[in-house]
Design an enzyme around this catalytic site. Structure first.
Site, mmCIF file in Angstrom:
data_model
loop_
_atom_site.group_PDB
_atom_site.id
_atom_site.type_symbol
_atom_site.label_atom_id
_atom_site.label_comp_id
_atom_site.label_asym_id
_atom_site.label_seq_id
_atom_site.Cartn_x
_atom_site.Cartn_y
_atom_site.Cartn_z
ATOM 1 N N ASN A 131 0.795 -1.237 0.000
ATOM 2 C CA ASN A 131 0.000 0.000 0.000
ATOM 3 C C ASN A 131 0.829 1.289 0.000
ATOM 4 O OD1 ASN A 131 0.658 -0.632 2.684
ATOM 5 N ND2 ASN A 131 -1.032 0.599 3.454
ATOM 6 N N GLY A 207 2.255 -5.480 7.374
ATOM 7 C CA GLY A 207 1.289 -6.183 6.541
ATOM 8 C C GLY A 207 0.071 -6.560 7.359
ATOM 9 N N SER A 208 -0.600 -7.616 6.947
ATOM 10 C CA SER A 208 -1.843 -7.993 7.609
ATOM 11 C C SER A 208 -1.566 -8.631 8.971
ATOM 12 C CB SER A 208 -2.596 -8.988 6.730
ATOM 13 O OG SER A 208 -1.791 -10.127 6.511
ATOM 14 N N THR A 209 -2.537 -8.532 9.856
ATOM 15 C CA THR A 209 -2.410 -9.150 11.174
ATOM 16 C C THR A 209 -2.292 -10.663 11.028
ATOM 17 O OG1 THR A 209 -3.558 -7.321 12.229
ATOM 18 C CG2 THR A 209 -3.579 -9.418 13.406
ATOM 19 N N GLY A 212 1.218 -11.365 10.014
ATOM 20 C CA GLY A 212 2.068 -10.890 11.120
ATOM 21 C C GLY A 212 2.141 -11.883 12.270
ATOM 22 N N GLU A 229 4.027 -4.070 12.177
ATOM 23 C CA GLU A 229 3.063 -2.997 11.902
ATOM 24 C C GLU A 229 1.923 -3.647 11.145
ATOM 25 O OE1 GLU A 229 3.183 -0.105 13.101
ATOM 26 O OE2 GLU A 229 5.273 0.482 13.380
ATOM 27 N N CYS A 263 -3.333 1.740 6.431
ATOM 28 C CA CYS A 263 -3.533 1.093 7.735
ATOM 29 C C CYS A 263 -4.108 2.068 8.752
ATOM 30 C CB CYS A 263 -2.212 0.518 8.223
ATOM 31 S SG CYS A 263 -0.888 1.709 8.178
ATOM 32 N N GLU A 432 7.989 2.427 15.122
ATOM 33 C CA GLU A 432 8.917 2.888 14.099
ATOM 34 C C GLU A 432 8.998 4.408 14.177
ATOM 35 O OE1 GLU A 432 7.103 0.591 10.631
ATOM 36 O OE2 GLU A 432 9.199 -0.054 10.576
#
Ligand code: NAD
Length: 454
Positions: A131, A207-209, A212, A229, A263, A432
């Protein structure tokens, strides 16, 4: 050799092919990165700072080229893409100060001198989503390099081009060979190998949970460090005592930026019940006025979705009988165009609970402050959010009560390179950006020097 074909999301035309890295390619890159890291860490701090500033300068000279690549590969509007490329330069500049400022501590103890060192970890694996390819990559690689590490970066399958170009620009800027390598490839191949490779000491995953949690579980086998993240379902809370015109006029930008593929998208607008109708009246022209179209055009505010597969996933949330309040426009013809869409569902609907990651927003009424906070927190995510009120005490109370890592009061700002960014709950782990990010790429070493009595 495996290659993948990239598609321009605004036109559906083939863009170019990219060669995918295999497991042996990752192993070779990590071995070379390991060697490069040793001499990088041994170089004088001022020398490393100068190398990062040189990298920033070369990126600055290529902002236009990088932005055009992102327009073609990701469909980002040109103005946004230019900001993203400029952001890479700014983040590199910000962390170029790190090598000369990464001082440890001197701690008072009996019998000698005690100091801490912030030692680099070694080789860092950065895995990014599609994204925001440039910003998310630099949030990982700039502080990691600045703290004395080498980096291997795996961009997302659909959007590798700007990351690959940044790898070339690093070399052009004179960064030591093999210190920063970009390895396009599949998550199941390159990403998995980063996780299992014993010489990759930390994974920065965005990325996606769903993925992750798998990254975290895989990393556990080697007690490998992770920064995660992940997803979000953030709330934009609009109280009756706010500047309603501004809240309504800006709400579309808080969620439809990057076609909602963000996000931090404020994809749940929570509005105090006594102003709900008035808010919807004001929101409608703001949504319909959003300029959706050719990402290369200067006045475009929203482009297409990134791919056909993602389009289908977003469209599934808006079936024919969906509670649509109103929609904006989108071009017809080829391209993955989805109009900005405003829904008024029940609180339990899946459009309220799941991350859609497209230009679809739900608007829900709430009764009072306590109800607003409960509703905002009724999610496993906790990434960002906005609070609209002119009452300072309420703004403070609510911003302390909302369980999210990045909040803004009377605006929708989330990301600045000099402030920390990250999620509560299942939106992530670690932070971050900001002044402390380099520390998350170091191990603290404590050394005690015994001093003899004279
Ligand atoms: P994704 O999880 O499908 O993929 C992300 C990256 O992981 C890609 O590079 C992919 O190739 C790689 N990957 C896939 N499987 C893997 C595996 N088994 N091991 C290692 N790597 C693997 O996510 P996406 O669809 O690319 O991105 C969208 C998601 O990213 C959304 O959920 C969004 O909220 C999240 N996101 C979060 C932030 C944040 O800062 N919190 C920022 C941007 C996007």
């Amino acid at each position: 050799m495996t290659i993948t074909e990239l598609v321009n999301p605004a036109t559906e035309q083939a863009l170019r092919t990219v060669e995918l890295t295999d497991t042996a390619g990752v192993d070779d890159a990590v071995a070379r990165a390991k060697v490069a890291q040793k001499s990088w860490a041994a170089a004088a701090p001022a020398e490393r700072a100068a190398a990062l500033r040189a990298f920033a300068a070369v990126v600055d000279a290529h902002v236009g080229e990088l932005a055009a690549l992102e327009v073609a590969n990701s469909g980002h509007p040109i103005g946004a893409a230019e900001w993203e490329a400029g952001h890479v330069r700014d983040v590199l500049q910000f962390y170029s100060a790190t090598p000369e400022r990464l001082s440890g501590k001197q701690i008072p103890v009996a019998g000698g001198l005690d100091v801490t060192f912030n030692e680099p970890m070694g080789v860092i694996g950065v895995i990014t989503p599609w994204n925001f390819p440039m910003p998310i990559a630099v949030w990982g690689f700039a502080p990691a390099l600045a703290a004395g590490n080498a980096v291997v970066l795996k961009p997302a399958e659909w959007t590798p081009l700007t990351s690959m170009r940044l790898g070339e620009l690093a070399e052009q800027a004179g960064l030591p060979e093999d210190l920063f390598q970009v390895l396009p490839g599949r998550g199941s191949v390159v990403g998995e190998r980063f996780i299992s490779h014993p010489d990759v000491r930390k994974i920065v995953f965005t990325g996606s949970t769903e993925v992750g949690t798998r990254v975290m579980a895989g990393a556990a086998a080697q007690v490998k460090r992770v920064t995660l993240e992940l997803g979000g379902k953030s709330a934009n809370i609009v109280f009756a005592d706010c500047d309603l015109e501004r809240a309504a006029a800006t709400a579309p930008y808080g969620v439809f930026d990057n076609a909602g593929q963000d996000c931090c998208a404020r994809s749940r607008i929570l509005v105090q019940r006594n102003i709900f109708d008035k808010f919807m009246e004001l929101l409608e022209p703001a949504v319909k006025g959003l300029v959706v179209g050719d990402p290369a055009a200067r006045d475009t505010e929203m482009g297409p979705l990134v791919s056909r597969k993602h389009y289908d996933s977003v469209a599934a949330y808006v079936p024919d009988d969906a509670p649509v309040a109103f929609r904006g426009s989108a071009p017809g013809g080829p391209g993955f165009w989805f109009p900005p869409t405003v829904l008024t569902p029940e609180r339990t609907d899946r459009t309220v609970t799941e991350e859609i990651f497209g230009p679809v927003v739900t608007v829900l009424p709430f009764e009072d402050e306590a109800d607003a906070i409960a509703l905002a927190n009724d999610t496993e995510y906790g990434l960002s959010g906005s609070i609209w009120t002119d009452n300072l005490s309420r703004a403070l109370r609510v911003s302390r009560a909302v369980e999210a890592g990045n909040l803004s009061v009377n605006s929708h700002s989330s990301v600045r390179y000099n402030t920390p960014f990250g999620g509560f709950k299942q939106s992530g782990l670690g932070r971050e950006l900001g002044p402390d990010a380099p520390l998350s790429f170091t191990e603290t070493k404590n050394v005690f020097f015994a001093v003899e009595e004279s």
